[in-house]
Structure formats: structure tokens, C-alpha cells
Scaffold this motif. Structure first.
Motif, PDB file in Angstrom:
ATOM      1  N   LYS A   1      13.200 -19.030 -24.296  1.00  0.00           N
ATOM      2  CA  LYS A   1      13.900 -17.736 -24.364  1.00  0.00           C
ATOM      3  C   LYS A   1      13.352 -16.855 -25.485  1.00  0.00           C
ATOM      4  O   LYS A   1      13.055 -15.682 -25.276  1.00  0.00           O
ATOM      5  CB  LYS A   1      15.418 -17.957 -24.557  1.00  0.00           C
ATOM      6  CG  LYS A   1      16.047 -18.873 -23.525  1.00  0.00           C
ATOM      7  CD  LYS A   1      17.524 -19.076 -23.776  1.00  0.00           C
ATOM      8  CE  LYS A   1      17.878 -19.705 -25.109  1.00  0.00           C
ATOM      9  NZ  LYS A   1      17.419 -21.111 -25.278  1.00  0.00           N
ATOM     10  N   SER A   2      13.239 -17.435 -26.685  1.00  0.00           N
ATOM     11  CA  SER A   2      12.734 -16.636 -27.819  1.00  0.00           C
ATOM     12  C   SER A   2      11.281 -16.239 -27.594  1.00  0.00           C
ATOM     13  O   SER A   2      10.884 -15.115 -27.904  1.00  0.00           O
ATOM     14  CB  SER A   2      12.839 -17.425 -29.127  1.00  0.00           C
ATOM     15  OG  SER A   2      14.177 -17.671 -29.439  1.00  0.00           O
ATOM     16  N   THR A   3      10.508 -17.161 -27.059  1.00  0.00           N
ATOM     17  CA  THR A   3       9.095 -16.859 -26.809  1.00  0.00           C
ATOM     18  C   THR A   3       8.974 -15.697 -25.822  1.00  0.00           C
ATOM     19  O   THR A   3       8.157 -14.787 -26.009  1.00  0.00           O
ATOM     20  CB  THR A   3       8.365 -18.113 -26.285  1.00  0.00           C
ATOM     21  OG1 THR A   3       8.592 -19.189 -27.195  1.00  0.00           O
ATOM     22  CG2 THR A   3       6.882 -17.875 -26.148  1.00  0.00           C
TER      23      THR A   3
ATOM     24  N   PHE B   1      17.624  -8.656 -28.482  1.00  0.00           N
ATOM     25  CA  PHE B   1      18.505  -9.429 -29.363  1.00  0.00           C
ATOM     26  C   PHE B   1      18.234 -10.912 -29.118  1.00  0.00           C
ATOM     27  O   PHE B   1      18.352 -11.384 -27.984  1.00  0.00           O
ATOM     28  CB  PHE B   1      19.980  -9.169 -29.018  1.00  0.00           C
ATOM     29  CG  PHE B   1      20.467  -7.780 -29.341  1.00  0.00           C
ATOM     30  CD1 PHE B   1      21.095  -7.510 -30.554  1.00  0.00           C
ATOM     31  CD2 PHE B   1      20.334  -6.753 -28.419  1.00  0.00           C
ATOM     32  CE1 PHE B   1      21.570  -6.237 -30.841  1.00  0.00           C
ATOM     33  CE2 PHE B   1      20.802  -5.478 -28.697  1.00  0.00           C
ATOM     34  CZ  PHE B   1      21.425  -5.221 -29.915  1.00  0.00           C
ATOM     35  N   ASP B   2      17.893 -11.645 -30.188  1.00  0.00           N
ATOM     36  CA  ASP B   2      17.680 -13.090 -30.029  1.00  0.00           C
ATOM     37  C   ASP B   2      18.816 -13.850 -30.701  1.00  0.00           C
ATOM     38  O   ASP B   2      18.810 -14.030 -31.927  1.00  0.00           O
ATOM     39  CB  ASP B   2      16.325 -13.499 -30.619  1.00  0.00           C
ATOM     40  CG  ASP B   2      15.947 -14.920 -30.196  1.00  0.00           C
ATOM     41  OD1 ASP B   2      16.759 -15.591 -29.525  1.00  0.00           O
ATOM     42  OD2 ASP B   2      14.831 -15.354 -30.539  1.00  0.00           O
ATOM     43  N   GLU B   3      19.774 -14.271 -29.931  1.00  0.00           N
ATOM     44  CA  GLU B   3      20.951 -14.990 -30.423  1.00  0.00           C
ATOM     45  C   GLU B   3      21.527 -14.343 -31.685  1.00  0.00           C
ATOM     46  O   GLU B   3      21.613 -14.978 -32.738  1.00  0.00           O
ATOM     47  CB  GLU B   3      20.594 -16.457 -30.685  1.00  0.00           C
ATOM     48  CG  GLU B   3      20.158 -17.169 -29.425  1.00  0.00           C
ATOM     49  CD  GLU B   3      20.223 -18.679 -29.591  1.00  0.00           C
ATOM     50  OE1 GLU B   3      21.141 -19.167 -30.260  1.00  0.00           O
ATOM     51  OE2 GLU B   3      19.353 -19.359 -29.036  1.00  0.00           O
ATOM     52  N   PRO B   4      21.935 -13.091 -31.553  1.00  0.00           N
ATOM     53  CA  PRO B   4      22.340 -12.338 -32.749  1.00  0.00           C
ATOM     54  C   PRO B   4      23.606 -12.850 -33.422  1.00  0.00           C
ATOM     55  O   PRO B   4      23.873 -12.493 -34.563  1.00  0.00           O
ATOM     56  CB  PRO B   4      22.564 -10.916 -32.199  1.00  0.00           C
ATOM     57  CG  PRO B   4      22.879 -11.118 -30.759  1.00  0.00           C
ATOM     58  CD  PRO B   4      22.044 -12.285 -30.325  1.00  0.00           C
TER      59      PRO B   4
HETATM   60 MG    MG Z   1      15.370 -19.261 -29.399  1.00  0.00          MG
END
Ligand code: MG
Ligand code: ATP
Length: 279
Positions: A44-46, A164-167
């Protein structure tokens, strides 16, 4: 030309021998809120980081606002300027005040005058409810307030897209709501948003589309009611089951011998529904 803000085709990314993204196709249209869910390590982050080229894809195309970021002639800095990113760990400059955190990129990158940058930063700090904290340093703020500064900072660059990455993952539970409510407000104002989150109630309420990723691929996507309410793929169902009932699954192992103490009933654990999805 479509109205897609993000248009990703055939995206692959590996770290060494680890194939992390496997042929991702994804579009995000103007004004859409797309939430990405999935297990840890699913990429997901990638994926998010490939959208502003914090990671270099190895194949495939990533168009943002019609500009192909994977084109070697692309001016990445110019393209990135209108992509706001909010991380799990706020990433504020500790030695700068709240206001300075929100003006520095405006002045150095967007070449605005200090007075214009200050005006815009103040407007955005009002937007996130922090007008009374402009002169504080980040260390004096709660996590929720720091994350709202990070959002105001991103907004001050006039983004066409917010990532937004797991804000809210690093926040104490009681601070999650204030950040989600700012995000909800942004969504209602028509901001295009791509959000990696574990906040299922938020995804259900705010997202136009939910994407479930597993092992570097999009397994299922659709409207929140479909993906979260009646997923068609077994992997999605398993994931949702684990996320929505984390305590239930591990209760017996956790309690061990105390699960059924001699002479008494099993210890009652409080029923928690952190995502507010129980009807
Ligand atoms: Mg991640
Ligand atoms: N810079 C890197 N170098 C090597 N491996 C990496 C790098 N970044 C990510 N990975 C690996 O790629 C895989 C996907 O990572 P990613 O951070 O995208 O997952 P994720 O879905 O965001 O997980 P989480 O929910 O834990 O944040 C993981 O196996 C991770 O260890």
C-alpha cells in the motif's frame, strides 16, 4: 484526456528480488476519495509512494493530472508540487513553528513571497482548526494537532491530489477523530484523495471507492458497501474479519489458562467495536 487525476497502468515495483507491486491498474477521478486497505506488507505505501515518485517504478506508467511521471523528460519537482502527502509520522520540522512549517515550502519551492505564504498558511491553519497554535513548536502539540499541521502544510501548496498514508495510525485513539474530521471536510469540499487507512468506518462513510490489496495486487475494488459489506473475494473477507474482530480471534490464545479458571466462568472481555461497523 480523461478527468482522471491519477491514472496508473501496469505498475510494477521490486525491491531486489521482492516483487512488491504486481501490475497495478488504478484510476482516481477528480473529486474522488479512494481508500486503500490491505494487510501489512501488501504494498500500500509503496503504491502511494510511486504516485509521487518517492519510489521509482520499474515498469508501467503513472499519470498525475495528465502528466506522465515515468517519462524521463518529466519535470518531477513541478509535478510533485501539486501532490500533497501526509504520512503516519507527521514529519514536521521540529525547529520550525507551526506557521513556519506551513510557509517554508511555499517560499522555497513555490517561490511565494513571505507575506503571501503567511496569509495562505494562516487560512489553512484556520481550516484545520489550529489558528491559535501558529507560533507553537511541534513538540508542544498533541499528535492529532501535529497531523492537522501536516495537512495544513500540504494544503498550502494548492494540491490537486492529496495522498494519505495511514494518517491516524500513530495517534492515541482519542485523537483519531479530529484528524478524520478534517479529512472528511476536505472530501466534502471536493478534494481528490487517495487514502491508505485501517479506519473502516471512515472508508465506508467517505470513500467513493475502496480498494483491497494483497501481495502487491488489487484483489477487489468497488463501492464501500460492496467491498466492506459484501466482499466477493475470500481474501478480502478474511482480512476484514481479522481487522474488524481483532480481539475475538485472539482471545483464547491471549487468555491461555485463564480462559476457563477452575470454579468460575471464563473472564469476560469488554466488547470493542473500534470501527463502529456492528449494526
Ligand atoms: Mg504502509
Ligand atoms: N525501501 C525498501 N526496501 C526494501 N524493501 C521494501 C522497501 N519498502 C518496502 N519494502 C518491502 O515491500 C513490501 C511492501 O511494503 P509496503 O510498505 O508498501 O507495505 P504496506 O502495505 O504499506 O504495509 P504496512 O501496512 O505495514 O504499512 C514489504 O515487504 C516491505 O518490507
Amino acid at each position: 484526456m480523461t478527468d482522471a487525476v491519477v491514472d496508473i497502468r501496469g505498475l510494477n515495483k521490486s525491491f531486489g528480488s521482492l516483487h512488491v507491486l504486481r501490475g497495478i491498474d488504478l484510476t482516481v477521478s477528480t473529486g474522488d476519495v479512494v481508500c486503500v486497505i490491505g494487510p501489512s506488507g501488501s504494498g500500500k505505501s509503496t503504491l502511494l509512494r510511486c504516485v509521487n515518485l518517492l519510489e521509482q517504478p520499474e515498469s508501467g506508467t503513472v499519470l498525475v493530472g495528465g502528466v506522465d511521471l515515468t517519462d524521463r523528460d518529466c519535470d518531477i519537482d513541478a509535478a510533485r508540487r501539486h501532490i500533497g502527502m501526509v504520512f503516519q509520522q507527521f514529519n514536521l520540522f521540529p525547529h520550525l513553528t507551526v506557521l513556519q512549517n506551513c510557509t517554508v515550502a511555499q517560499v522555497t519551492v513555490a517561490k511565494r513571497s513571505t507575506s503571501e505564504a503567511t496569509r495562505i498558511a494562516r487560512e489553512n491553519l484556520v481550516r484545520v482548526g489550529l489558528e491559535d497554535k501558529v507560533d507553537e513548536y511541534p513538540a508542544k502539540l498533541s499528535g492529532g494537532q501535529q497531523q492537522r499541521v501536516a495537512i495544513a502544510r500540504a494544503l498550502s501548496m494548492d494540491p490537486n491530489l492529496m495522498l494519505f498514508d495511514e494518517p491516524t495510525s500513530a495517534l492515541d485513539p482519542e485523537l483519531v477523530g479530529e484528524v478524520l474530521s478534517v479529512m472528511r471536510q476536505l472530501a466534502s469540499e471536493g478534494m481528490t484523495m487517495l487514502v491508505v487507512t485501517h479506519e473502516m468506518a471512515f472508508a465506508r462513510e467517505v470513500a467513493d471507492r475502496v480498494i483491497f490489496m494483497d501481495a502487491g495486487a488489487i484483489v477487489e475494488e468497488g463501492r464501500p458497501a460492496e467491498v466492506l459489506g459484501s466482499p466477493t473475494e475470500a481474501r478480502t473477507r478474511e482480512f476484514l474479519h481479522r481487522v474488524l474482530e481483532p480481539t475475538k480471534l485472539s482471545t483464547d490464545e491471549f487468555l491461555g489458562d485463564r480462559a476457563a479458571p477452575a470454579g468460575g466462568p471464563a473472564m469476560e472481555l469488554p466488547k470493542i467495536d473500534p470501527h463502529g461497523l456492528t449494526p
